[in-house]
Design a protein around this motif. Structure first.
Motif, mmCIF file in Angstrom:
data_model
loop_
_atom_site.group_PDB
_atom_site.id
_atom_site.type_symbol
_atom_site.label_atom_id
_atom_site.label_comp_id
_atom_site.label_asym_id
_atom_site.label_seq_id
_atom_site.Cartn_x
_atom_site.Cartn_y
_atom_site.Cartn_z
ATOM 1 N N PRO A 1 -12.899 -7.638 -2.318
ATOM 2 C CA PRO A 1 -11.874 -8.488 -2.665
ATOM 3 C C PRO A 1 -11.597 -8.726 -3.936
ATOM 4 O O PRO A 1 -10.564 -9.229 -4.485
ATOM 5 C CB PRO A 1 -11.835 -9.613 -1.704
ATOM 6 C CG PRO A 1 -12.880 -9.203 -0.699
ATOM 7 C CD PRO A 1 -13.971 -8.360 -1.410
ATOM 8 N N THR A 2 -12.782 -8.735 -4.778
ATOM 9 C CA THR A 2 -12.565 -9.309 -6.369
ATOM 10 C C THR A 2 -11.894 -8.251 -7.066
ATOM 11 O O THR A 2 -11.342 -8.495 -8.260
ATOM 12 C CB THR A 2 -13.988 -9.615 -6.716
ATOM 13 O OG1 THR A 2 -14.808 -8.611 -6.556
ATOM 14 C CG2 THR A 2 -14.431 -11.066 -6.132
ATOM 15 N N ARG A 3 -11.899 -7.052 -6.680
ATOM 16 C CA ARG A 3 -11.141 -5.871 -7.368
ATOM 17 C C ARG A 3 -9.628 -6.251 -7.577
ATOM 18 O O ARG A 3 -8.954 -6.892 -6.628
ATOM 19 C CB ARG A 3 -11.346 -4.736 -6.627
ATOM 20 C CG ARG A 3 -12.484 -3.984 -6.793
ATOM 21 C CD ARG A 3 -12.653 -2.466 -6.237
ATOM 22 N NE ARG A 3 -11.575 -1.849 -6.846
ATOM 23 C CZ ARG A 3 -11.745 -0.389 -7.113
ATOM 24 N NH1 ARG A 3 -12.687 0.134 -6.535
ATOM 25 N NH2 ARG A 3 -10.697 0.092 -7.632
ATOM 26 N N ASP A 4 -9.025 -5.884 -8.668
ATOM 27 C CA ASP A 4 -7.568 -5.874 -8.898
ATOM 28 C C ASP A 4 -6.851 -4.860 -8.194
ATOM 29 O O ASP A 4 -7.156 -3.768 -8.636
ATOM 30 C CB ASP A 4 -7.487 -5.924 -10.516
ATOM 31 C CG ASP A 4 -6.071 -6.067 -10.828
ATOM 32 O OD1 ASP A 4 -5.274 -6.795 -10.133
ATOM 33 O OD2 ASP A 4 -5.721 -5.504 -11.914
ATOM 34 N N CYS A 5 -6.444 -5.147 -7.192
ATOM 35 C CA CYS A 5 -5.606 -4.061 -6.450
ATOM 36 C C CYS A 5 -4.025 -4.361 -6.583
ATOM 37 O O CYS A 5 -3.532 -5.506 -6.752
ATOM 38 C CB CYS A 5 -5.744 -4.487 -4.978
ATOM 39 S SG CYS A 5 -7.756 -4.190 -4.736
ATOM 40 N N TYR A 6 -3.317 -3.202 -6.275
ATOM 41 C CA TYR A 6 -1.943 -3.148 -6.510
ATOM 42 C C TYR A 6 -1.408 -3.466 -7.819
ATOM 43 O O TYR A 6 -0.675 -4.372 -7.957
ATOM 44 C CB TYR A 6 -1.222 -3.982 -5.371
ATOM 45 C CG TYR A 6 -1.703 -3.613 -3.815
ATOM 46 C CD1 TYR A 6 -1.531 -2.368 -3.300
ATOM 47 C CD2 TYR A 6 -2.443 -4.383 -3.219
ATOM 48 C CE1 TYR A 6 -1.980 -1.793 -2.123
ATOM 49 C CE2 TYR A 6 -3.087 -4.150 -1.804
ATOM 50 C CZ TYR A 6 -2.851 -2.930 -1.352
ATOM 51 O OH TYR A 6 -3.313 -2.595 -0.223
ATOM 52 N N LEU B 1 0.976 -1.031 0.094
ATOM 53 C CA LEU B 1 0.161 -0.179 0.249
ATOM 54 C C LEU B 1 0.736 1.178 -0.198
ATOM 55 O O LEU B 1 0.586 2.101 -0.887
ATOM 56 C CB LEU B 1 -0.890 -0.006 1.243
ATOM 57 C CG LEU B 1 -1.864 1.382 1.354
ATOM 58 C CD1 LEU B 1 -2.679 1.667 0.194
ATOM 59 C CD2 LEU B 1 -2.627 1.340 2.513
ATOM 60 N N TYR B 2 1.825 1.328 0.723
ATOM 61 C CA TYR B 2 2.858 2.405 0.850
ATOM 62 C C TYR B 2 3.512 2.675 -0.379
ATOM 63 O O TYR B 2 3.558 3.751 -1.016
ATOM 64 C CB TYR B 2 3.784 2.296 1.908
ATOM 65 C CG TYR B 2 4.915 3.284 2.368
ATOM 66 C CD1 TYR B 2 4.167 4.551 2.715
ATOM 67 C CD2 TYR B 2 6.054 3.290 1.864
ATOM 68 C CE1 TYR B 2 5.233 5.667 3.039
ATOM 69 C CE2 TYR B 2 7.021 4.397 2.159
ATOM 70 C CZ TYR B 2 6.325 5.397 2.558
ATOM 71 O OH TYR B 2 7.232 6.575 2.955
ATOM 72 N N SER B 3 3.969 1.580 -0.990
ATOM 73 C CA SER B 3 4.564 1.736 -2.239
ATOM 74 C C SER B 3 3.694 2.372 -3.392
ATOM 75 O O SER B 3 3.971 3.351 -4.182
ATOM 76 C CB SER B 3 5.204 0.370 -2.912
ATOM 77 O OG SER B 3 6.375 0.048 -2.674
ATOM 78 N N SER B 4 2.577 1.589 -3.399
ATOM 79 C CA SER B 4 1.406 2.169 -4.482
ATOM 80 C C SER B 4 1.177 3.588 -4.134
ATOM 81 O O SER B 4 0.876 4.366 -5.177
ATOM 82 C CB SER B 4 0.349 1.445 -4.249
ATOM 83 O OG SER B 4 0.487 0.070 -4.595
ATOM 84 N N LEU B 5 0.765 4.168 -2.854
ATOM 85 C CA LEU B 5 0.631 5.447 -2.424
ATOM 86 C C LEU B 5 1.763 6.158 -3.098
ATOM 87 O O LEU B 5 1.459 7.254 -3.595
ATOM 88 C CB LEU B 5 0.585 5.507 -1.055
ATOM 89 C CG LEU B 5 -1.011 4.878 -0.470
ATOM 90 C CD1 LEU B 5 -1.074 5.155 1.066
ATOM 91 C CD2 LEU B 5 -2.200 5.882 -1.001
ATOM 92 N N LEU B 6 3.112 5.998 -2.909
ATOM 93 C CA LEU B 6 4.131 6.786 -3.270
ATOM 94 C C LEU B 6 4.247 6.794 -4.739
ATOM 95 O O LEU B 6 4.488 7.993 -5.375
ATOM 96 C CB LEU B 6 5.622 6.130 -2.762
ATOM 97 C CG LEU B 6 5.863 6.304 -1.176
ATOM 98 C CD1 LEU B 6 6.966 5.529 -0.901
ATOM 99 C CD2 LEU B 6 5.728 7.870 -1.003
#
Length: 78
Positions: free
Chosen positions: A73-78, A52-57
């Motif tokens: 949870p079925t959403r494509d995350c990160y 999450l931190y990496s994605s936010l940065l």
């Protein structure tokens, strides 16, 4: 009485800051290793926080997106 003002060179401040950061990073790594040995589920939480931190940065995700990923949870995350 006048107090003497001591001017510290910028390189001294930079070295001290870098050294402080390295020591803090080492202590953090050791604590993380100990925590994950005691409870492997913590590793999952730490990995999630790191992603999450990496994605936010990188501005690939917002906190709202992360909350939606947790709700759906079925959403494509990160």
């Amino acid at each position: 009485m006048h107090k003497r003002v001591r001017i510290v060179p910028r390189t001294t401040v930079q070295r001290a800051s870098r050294d402080h950061f390295l020591v803090e990073k080492c202590i953090h790594s050791q604590l993380t290793a100990e925590m994950t040995q005691e409870d492997p589920d913590i590793k999952i939480l730490l990995d999630h926080a790191k992603d999450l931190y990496s994605s936010l940065l990188r501005r690939k995700m917002t906190l709202t997106d992360d909350m939606l990923c947790n709700l759906y949870p079925t959403r494509d995350c990160y």
